[in-house]
Design a protein around this motif. Structure first.
Motif, short mmCIF file in Angstrom:
data_model
loop_
_atom_site.label_atom_id
_atom_site.label_comp_id
_atom_site.label_asym_id
_atom_site.label_seq_id
_atom_site.Cartn_x
_atom_site.Cartn_y
_atom_site.Cartn_z
N GLU A 107 41.04 25.00 -67.67
CA GLU A 107 41.92 24.12 -68.45
C GLU A 107 42.03 24.51 -69.93
O GLU A 107 43.14 24.51 -70.47
CB GLU A 107 41.46 22.67 -68.31
N LYS B 247 46.67 17.74 -60.82
CA LYS B 247 45.25 17.64 -60.48
C LYS B 247 44.83 16.19 -60.25
O LYS B 247 43.99 15.90 -59.41
CB LYS B 247 44.39 18.28 -61.58
N ARG C 131 47.98 18.67 -65.41
CA ARG C 131 46.95 17.65 -65.26
C ARG C 131 47.39 16.57 -64.27
O ARG C 131 46.58 16.08 -63.48
CB ARG C 131 46.63 17.01 -66.62
N SER D 100 43.14 14.59 -57.00
CA SER D 100 41.92 13.80 -57.10
C SER D 100 42.07 12.47 -56.37
O SER D 100 41.17 12.03 -55.64
CB SER D 100 41.56 13.55 -58.57
N GLU E 2 38.44 24.22 -61.84
CA GLU E 2 39.60 23.80 -62.62
C GLU E 2 39.23 23.46 -64.07
O GLU E 2 39.99 23.70 -65.00
CB GLU E 2 40.28 22.59 -61.97
N THR F 177 39.38 15.60 -61.39
CA THR F 177 39.54 16.91 -60.77
C THR F 177 39.03 16.83 -59.34
O THR F 177 37.96 16.25 -59.11
CB THR F 177 38.74 17.98 -61.54
#
Length: 325
Positions: free
Chosen positions: A164, A183, A180, A187, A160, A294
């Motif tokens: 980005e 993600k 974001r 996470s 990832e 991430t």
């Protein structure tokens, strides 16, 4: 800085609000992804000027979380490409491919910086400008090589991160921010999966029965760090909270001489040193995820499997990590 991430059901007027729902919680806007309410930030204007610092920051972040030696200047792209293309040894070719990816990212950042300077001088830059196309191609080529790159820990690659900068280049700033948040939600999910594995398996071993409190405290601090930008005024408290929670977990002292529950494992005695090593590995993995913001799905799944194997056998299995192809 509390358990606000998990308040979605209590604070929502809908039983199951859709992904991307926004709410004001404790006077802060938050967005729902993966069951977590994630802190949002104002979106900058969608312009080359706004994307320049964003792509530069993403490039720095990339090199900060990947293995050493990849930050090759863009001006050496030709050398890096030739060295990679002529390498025949598989191990060295992987490393040189990673170095080429770094040079490509830096070349793209160099081009984008110049484009912004030209635009600031009143020169109109169109999406089909040759330099814009070259910038995008460099980012695409780097992303294609991303599978050759490991996280700095050697755990696994974080693909990832390589995608980005190109995404920030190719979509609106608002779309990039939203990606974001997705993600970050993933996470947070992995952080809690690791914490749950620690508590579920270690908590049933008498030597580690007091482990839940430091693990949960660390996981909460890690989730907060994952959603907090370094430019946020709260970063001083957030980082200090994470580091001290990490230290408390690292300093956990097991109760020696205890045996696991007889109904589960009979007379099996768990190796305390193996258990401590596994706890420290989980702490490190959570720390990596929180800093990179991430998910690391393969490492997370392998860690959970190791926790289960430790509980079942009393020993931690050795699981070598293969290098990427």
């Amino acid at each position: 800085m509390n358990n606000v991430h998990r308040l979605e059901r209590a604070l929502s007027s809908e039983p199951d609000p859709p992904e991307g729902t926004r709410r004001m919680i404790n006077d802060e806007e938050r967005v729902l992804y993966d069951g977590y309410w994630i802190k949002t930030y104002p979106v900058p204007a969608d312009s080359l000027q706004a994307k320049k610092p964003l792509i530069e920051a993403l490039t720095r972040r990339l090199f900060n979380h990947t293995e050493h030696g990849l930050n090759i200047p863009g001006c050496r792209l030709g050398e890096a490409r030739q060295s990679y293309q002529t390498e025949t040894d598989p191990g060295r070719r992987r490393v040189k491919g990673a170095m080429l990816a770094g040079a490509l990212f830096n070349r793209a950042t160099d081009i984008f910086r110049k484009l912004v300077e030209l635009q600031a001088d009143g020169i109109e830059i169109h999406s089909d400008d040759p330099l814009m196309r070259e910038c995008g191609q460099c980012l695409l080529d780097a992303m294609d090589l991303g599978h050759m790159v490991l996280h700095r820990s050697g755990e696994e690659g974080i693909d990832e991160l390589w995608g980005e900068p190109f995404r920030a280049f190719s979509v609106s700033v608002a779309e990039f921010y939203e990606s974001r948040y997705i993600k970050i939600g993933q996470s947070m999910r992995d952080i809690d999966r690791i914490a749950d594995a620690m508590v579920d398996h270690f908590g049933r071993i008498p030597a580690f029965e007091a482990i839940e409190a430091p693990v949960r405290e660390f996981a909460t601090a890690a989730r907060i760090k994952a959603e907090t930008l370094r430019t946020d005024p709260d970063i001083f408290d957030v980082w200090a909270q994470l580091v001290t929670a990490c230290e408390r977990l690292a300093n956990f002292t097991p109760r020696h001489g205890a045996t696991p529950p007889g109904e589960r494992t009979g007379s099996l005695v768990h190796s305390v040193s193996d258990g401590l090593h596994l706890l420290h590995s989980g702490r490190d993995l959570v720390f990596y995820i929180a800093r990179a913001r991430t998910p690391m799905p393969r490492s997370t799944s392998e860690y959970i499997e190791r926790c289960a194997a430790y509980f079942a056998t009393g020993r931690v299995p050795v699981m070598p990590v293969p290098l990427p192809a």
